[in-house]
Write an enzyme that holds these catalytic residues in place. Structure first.
Site, PDB file in Angstrom:
ATOM      1  N   ARG A 103       0.811  -1.217   0.000  1.00  0.00           N
ATOM      2  CA  ARG A 103       0.000   0.000   0.000  1.00  0.00           C
ATOM      3  C   ARG A 103       0.848   1.272   0.000  1.00  0.00           C
ATOM      4  O   ARG A 103       0.404   2.341  -0.424  1.00  0.00           O
ATOM      5  CB  ARG A 103      -0.925  -0.005   1.226  1.00  0.00           C
ATOM      6  CG  ARG A 103      -2.030   1.025   1.152  1.00  0.00           C
ATOM      7  CD  ARG A 103      -2.964   0.964   2.351  1.00  0.00           C
ATOM      8  NE  ARG A 103      -2.291   1.350   3.573  1.00  0.00           N
ATOM      9  CZ  ARG A 103      -2.235   0.613   4.686  1.00  0.00           C
ATOM     10  NH1 ARG A 103      -2.807  -0.574   4.728  1.00  0.00           N
ATOM     11  NH2 ARG A 103      -1.605   1.048   5.743  1.00  0.00           N
ATOM     12  N   TYR A 142     -14.515  21.787 -10.565  1.00  0.00           N
ATOM     13  CA  TYR A 142     -15.044  20.482 -10.994  1.00  0.00           C
ATOM     14  C   TYR A 142     -16.156  20.043 -10.035  1.00  0.00           C
ATOM     15  O   TYR A 142     -15.961  20.038  -8.811  1.00  0.00           O
ATOM     16  CB  TYR A 142     -13.869  19.501 -10.974  1.00  0.00           C
ATOM     17  CG  TYR A 142     -14.179  18.082 -11.346  1.00  0.00           C
ATOM     18  CD1 TYR A 142     -14.647  17.750 -12.619  1.00  0.00           C
ATOM     19  CD2 TYR A 142     -13.961  17.046 -10.444  1.00  0.00           C
ATOM     20  CE1 TYR A 142     -14.903  16.433 -12.963  1.00  0.00           C
ATOM     21  CE2 TYR A 142     -14.214  15.722 -10.786  1.00  0.00           C
ATOM     22  CZ  TYR A 142     -14.687  15.423 -12.043  1.00  0.00           C
ATOM     23  OH  TYR A 142     -14.934  14.120 -12.379  1.00  0.00           O
ATOM     24  N   ASP A 164      -6.066  22.309  -8.968  1.00  0.00           N
ATOM     25  CA  ASP A 164      -6.412  21.257  -9.932  1.00  0.00           C
ATOM     26  C   ASP A 164      -5.886  21.734 -11.286  1.00  0.00           C
ATOM     27  O   ASP A 164      -6.428  22.647 -11.902  1.00  0.00           O
ATOM     28  CB  ASP A 164      -7.935  21.043  -9.966  1.00  0.00           C
ATOM     29  CG  ASP A 164      -8.337  19.869 -10.863  1.00  0.00           C
ATOM     30  OD1 ASP A 164      -7.607  19.588 -11.834  1.00  0.00           O
ATOM     31  OD2 ASP A 164      -9.386  19.256 -10.602  1.00  0.00           O
ATOM     32  N   LYS A 183      -6.995  11.666 -17.221  1.00  0.00           N
ATOM     33  CA  LYS A 183      -7.239  12.438 -18.431  1.00  0.00           C
ATOM     34  C   LYS A 183      -6.018  12.362 -19.365  1.00  0.00           C
ATOM     35  O   LYS A 183      -5.780  11.352 -19.962  1.00  0.00           O
ATOM     36  CB  LYS A 183      -7.602  13.876 -18.065  1.00  0.00           C
ATOM     37  CG  LYS A 183      -8.719  13.970 -17.008  1.00  0.00           C
ATOM     38  CD  LYS A 183     -10.090  13.572 -17.556  1.00  0.00           C
ATOM     39  CE  LYS A 183     -11.134  13.288 -16.481  1.00  0.00           C
ATOM     40  NZ  LYS A 183     -11.456  14.412 -15.609  1.00  0.00           N
TER      41      LYS A 183
END
Ligand code: PLP
Length: 395
Positions: free
Chosen positions: A62, A115, A187, A212
Site C-alpha cells: 500500500r 469540478y 487542480d 485524463k
C-alpha cells in the site's frame, strides 16, 4: 512548451527519460508492473531498517512499489516539484490533498467554477468533518484577501474553470494566500504540467486527474499530487497511506506509459481544438466560445501571460433559441464525437453541460445551452464536417 524546466532539461527530454531504469528494472526500457502486497524481510534487522523509511523502501504494497516510484519520479520531474504522490483517481487525489491540510474548525476557500465532484466533496465529507467552505468568484484575483479568515488554511484554485473555462490569476492569489499563511492547492488537470507550471507560479500542491491526459487513452483511473516542498509532500503521502488511497499497479504502468507521449499528443489536441473552436466561433448558431485562447474567454489575458498552451477541452454557448430537443438532435447525430464523461483520451467528445446548476458565489449568467467539446486525435477536418452537419440539425 519548449521552455526549460528547473534543472535545465526540456519537457520532451524529461518525458522520454524520467522514472526510467536502471534503478528500477535492471536495464529493461520500461519498469515492470510490480504486483505487491506482502514484502518479506530476511531478518528482523532488515524489517526494522525498512520501517525507518517505509515510503522509500519496499515495505508494504500500500505504501509504494518500484512501479509507483517510477511514475511519481516522472510526475515530479515534469512538474518541477519536490516529490509526487500517486493516488487511485483524480478525485482521490483532490480529496486526499484537501484532507491532508484541513481539520475540524478550519476554513477553505474554493473556486466557484471548480469540478462538480470536488464541490460535492466539500459540501458533504468536509462539511460533516467540521470544515467550512466559502466559494469565491474565479476572477477574484488579489481581492481574495477580503475573504481570508484567521482559520483559512487552504485556497483551492482550478484554471481554467471546469465547464466554463475562466482563467484565474494564480500568482496574485498565491501571493495573497501565502501572506496570510494559507496553502494553495490547484487542480491543474486541463493544462497538464506542459502548459502551466503551477509550482513556478506559486502553487504549493499541484493536482492532476492523470485519468485524463497523462494516461491519455481512456483506459485507467489515476491521480497524482505534486508538492512544492518536503513537508507538504509528507502530509499528502502520510494521509494517502492511512486512508488507503493507493493506485493499482497496472494503472501506474499505464500512467507512466502515457507520460512518454504526452507532449506529442497535446500538440495535436491543441491544434485540433483551436481549429474546431475557430470554426464554431464563425457560426451564427454559436453565441460565445469559452476557450482560453479566445478573447471571449474570461481571463484570456492571464492565459497569455501565464500559460504556454491550450489543451483540447473547451465549451461553447449556443444561441438561447435552441431548446433541449434541438441540442439532442445535434448531439445524437454526431458521428465522430462520443457522449460521455472524462476526456483527455484519443477520442473526441461532446456533452451538454449545466454550469447554472453548480454556481453559488456568482450565478452563471449566459443563457443558451453550453456544449463542452474534447478534440481527440481524429482528423480535425472530419470533426469540423461532423459539427457543421450537427449545427444544421439544430434548426
Ligand atoms: C475528471 C476530473 C477530475 C476527477 O478525475 P477522476 O480520475 O475522474 O476522479 C478532477 N478534476 C478535473 C478538472 C477533471 O476533469
Amino acid at each position: 512548451m519548449t521552455g526549460r524546466k528547473p534543472g535545465g532539461k526540456r519537457p520532451g527530454t524529461i518525458l522520454a527519460g524520467a522514472g526510467r531504469p536502471p534503478k528500477h528494472a535492471g536495464g529493461a526500457v520500461n519498469v515492470p508492473v510490480y504486483r505487491v502486497s506482502t514484502v518479506l524481510f530476511p531478518t528482523l534487522a532488515d524489517l526494522e531498517a525498512a520501517e525507518e523509511k517505509p515510503y522509500d523502501t519496499l515495505y508494504y504494497g500500500r505504501l509504494g512499489t518500484p512501479t509507483s516510484w517510477a511514475f511519481e519520479e516522472a510526475a515530479a520531474e515534469i512538474e518541477g516539484g519536490y516529490r509526487s504522490v500517486a493516488l487511485s483517481s483524480g478525485m482521490g487525489a483532490i480529496a486526499t490533498a484537501l484532507m491532508a491540510f484541513l481539520k475540524a474548525g478550519d476554513h477553505l476557500l474554493m473556486v466557484d467554477s471548480v469540478y462538480g465532484p470536488t464541490r460535492r466533496f466539500c459540501d458533504t465529507v468536509l462539511r460533516n468533518g467540521g470544515v467550512e467552505t466559502t466559494y469565491y468568484d474565479p476572477m477574484i484575483g488579489r481581492s481574495i484577501a477580503g475573504l481570508i479568515k484567521p482559520n483559512t488554511r487552504v485556497v483551492f484554485v482550478e484554471a481554467p474553470g471546469s465547464l466554463t473555462f475562466e482563467i484565474q490569476d494564480i500568482p496574485a492569489i498565491a501571493e495573497t494566500a501565502h501572506k496570510q499563511g494559507a496553502r494553495v492547492l490547484m487542480d491543474n488537470t486541463w493544462a497538464t504540467p506542459l502548459f502551466f507550471d503551477a509550482i513556478g507560479h506559486g502553487v504549493d500542491v499541484s493536482i492532476h486527474a492523470a485519468t485524463k491526459y497523462m494516461v491519455g487513452h481512456a483506459d485507467a483511473m489515476l491521480g497524482v499530487v505534486t508538492a512544492a516542498d518536503k513537508e507538504t509532500w509528507f502530509n499528502v503521502k502520510a494521509t494517502a497511506s492511512v486512508i488507503g488511497n493507493n493506485p493499482g499497479s497496472e494503472e501506474l504502468y499505464l500512467g507512466l506509459r502515457g507520460l512518454r507521449t504526452l507532449q506529442v499528443r497535446l500538440r495535436q489536441h491543441q491544434e485540433s481544438a483551436l481549429a474546431i473552436a475557430t470554426f464554431l466561433a464563425g457560426r451564427p448558431e454559436v453565441k460565445r466560445v469559452l476557450h482560453p485562447a479566445f478573447e471571449s474567454c474570461p481571463g484570456h489575458e492571464t492565459w497569455k501571460r501565464d500559460f504556454t498552451g491550450a489543451s483540447g477541452l473547451f465549451s461553447v454557448v449556443l444561441d438561447e433559441l435552441f431548446d433541449h430537443a434541438a441540442v439532442a438532435r445535434m448531439l445524437d447525430g454526431l458521428e465522430h464525437f462520443g457522449m460521455g464523461f472524462s476526456w483527455g483520451g484519443f477520442e473526441s467528445l461532446a456533452i451538454l453541460a449545466h454550469p447554472d446548476r453548480l454556481r453559488t458565489a456568482v450565478p452563471w449568467s449566459s443563457s443558451g445551452p453550453v456544449i463542452r467539446f474534447h478534440a481527440g486525435l481524429d482528423d480535425p477536418d472530419d470533426l469540423i464536417a461532423d459539427l457543421d452537419a450537427g449545427l444544421r440539425r439544430l434548426a
